[in-house]
Scaffold this active site. Sequence first.
Site, PDB file in Angstrom:
ATOM      1  N   ASP A  16       0.786  -1.249   0.000  1.00 57.66           N
ATOM      2  CA  ASP A  16       0.000   0.000   0.000  1.00 57.66           C
ATOM      3  C   ASP A  16       0.817   1.299   0.000  1.00 57.66           C
ATOM      4  OD1 ASP A  16      -1.921  -1.944   0.222  1.00 57.66           O
ATOM      5  OD2 ASP A  16      -2.789  -1.245   2.092  1.00 57.66           O
ATOM      6  N   ASP A  54      -4.580  -0.775  -1.758  1.00 55.47           N
ATOM      7  CA  ASP A  54      -5.862  -0.688  -1.095  1.00 55.47           C
ATOM      8  C   ASP A  54      -6.768  -0.050  -2.163  1.00 55.47           C
ATOM      9  OD1 ASP A  54      -6.879  -1.314   1.485  1.00 55.47           O
ATOM     10  OD2 ASP A  54      -6.948   0.815   2.043  1.00 55.47           O
ATOM     11  N   HIS A  56     -10.663   0.650  -2.697  1.00 59.59           N
ATOM     12  CA  HIS A  56     -12.031   0.576  -2.190  1.00 59.59           C
ATOM     13  C   HIS A  56     -13.054   1.238  -3.114  1.00 59.59           C
ATOM     14  CE1 HIS A  56     -10.239  -0.770   1.497  1.00 59.59           C
ATOM     15  NE2 HIS A  56      -9.790   0.413   1.880  1.00 59.59           N
ATOM     16  N   HIS A  60     -17.415   2.514   0.860  1.00 60.92           N
ATOM     17  CA  HIS A  60     -16.855   1.299   1.471  1.00 60.92           C
ATOM     18  C   HIS A  60     -17.150   1.220   2.973  1.00 60.92           C
ATOM     19  CE1 HIS A  60     -13.437  -1.432   2.722  1.00 60.92           C
ATOM     20  NE2 HIS A  60     -14.025  -2.123   1.774  1.00 60.92           N
ATOM     21  N   HIS A  89     -10.482   6.862   1.808  1.00 69.20           N
ATOM     22  CA  HIS A  89      -9.123   6.721   1.273  1.00 69.20           C
ATOM     23  C   HIS A  89      -9.088   5.679   0.165  1.00 69.20           C
ATOM     24  CE1 HIS A  89      -9.511   3.459   4.203  1.00 69.20           C
ATOM     25  NE2 HIS A  89      -8.619   2.809   3.472  1.00 69.20           N
ATOM     26  N   LYS A 114      -6.803  -4.923  -3.207  1.00 66.21           N
ATOM     27  CA  LYS A 114      -7.505  -5.537  -2.074  1.00 66.21           C
ATOM     28  C   LYS A 114      -8.496  -4.561  -1.453  1.00 66.21           C
ATOM     29  CE  LYS A 114      -3.883  -4.383   1.196  1.00 66.21           C
ATOM     30  NZ  LYS A 114      -4.676  -3.424   1.979  1.00 66.21           N
ATOM     31  N   CYS A 159      -1.862  -2.765   7.649  1.00 63.45           N
ATOM     32  CA  CYS A 159      -1.763  -3.719   6.547  1.00 63.45           C
ATOM     33  C   CYS A 159      -0.445  -4.483   6.515  1.00 63.45           C
ATOM     34  CB  CYS A 159      -2.038  -3.020   5.228  1.00 63.45           C
ATOM     35  SG  CYS A 159      -3.768  -2.510   5.098  1.00 63.45           S
TER      36      CYS A 159
END
Length: 211
Positions: A16, A54, A56, A60, A89, A114, A159
């Site tokens: 990330d 990351d 989303h 989310h 984010h 992810k 993470c």
Amino acid sequence: MSLRSGDSTKALIIVDLQNDFCPGGSLAVEEGDRIAQVINPVAPDFAVVVATKDWHPAGHISFASSHPGKKPFETVAVSYGEQLLWPVHCVQGSAGAELHPSLDANPIHLILHKGTRIDLDSYSAFFENDQSTPTGLDGYLRGLGVSRLYVCGIATDVCVYSTVTDSLRLGYEVTVIEDAVRGVDQPAGSVLKALDTMRTHGAAMTPSSEL
Ligand code: VGL
Ligand code: ZN
């Protein structure tokens, strides 16, 4: 971009390293952007390089704004347990979700997205936060004969932590590149606690100068 002739059992996992997690981003981690200068010189030496993003959808489940009356860093109960809430984010396709421009993307073989499901968060590169839905990364790495992981990126206490503990659980030998991780530290002390727990579970800590 080809697989290097070096040790084919070693993979670098860059977690990330995205604009929203760097200074100026919506969930900025102090010095997040400093990691790239540590990773860039060493990444080409790894047989396999994976970067996670990351990623989303709008609305989310991990965004405080998706839960009326809730603020970032509060929690809500969801189907898979407690969900810590964050500022919006890494929304799919946004500038904040891009890899930080200081990271040289050329050595990266695989970019894994992810946290892509609206109702399920994912901290680890291996499993979604329900602890059972796999991302496919384990199969990818095993398919390439990888058994040793070198982990770096953001956030040490979120993470990176989940990725490292899942890696150990899956049987990989894991090294954290200690000068190439940065944390949110929310609540304060989380970074030290995460580093300690990773060590206790069997992760090695190495500075990039010793790779
Ligand atoms: C992360 C908070 C929310 C991370 C991702 O990359 O560590 N932290 N989503
Ligand atoms: Zn997230």
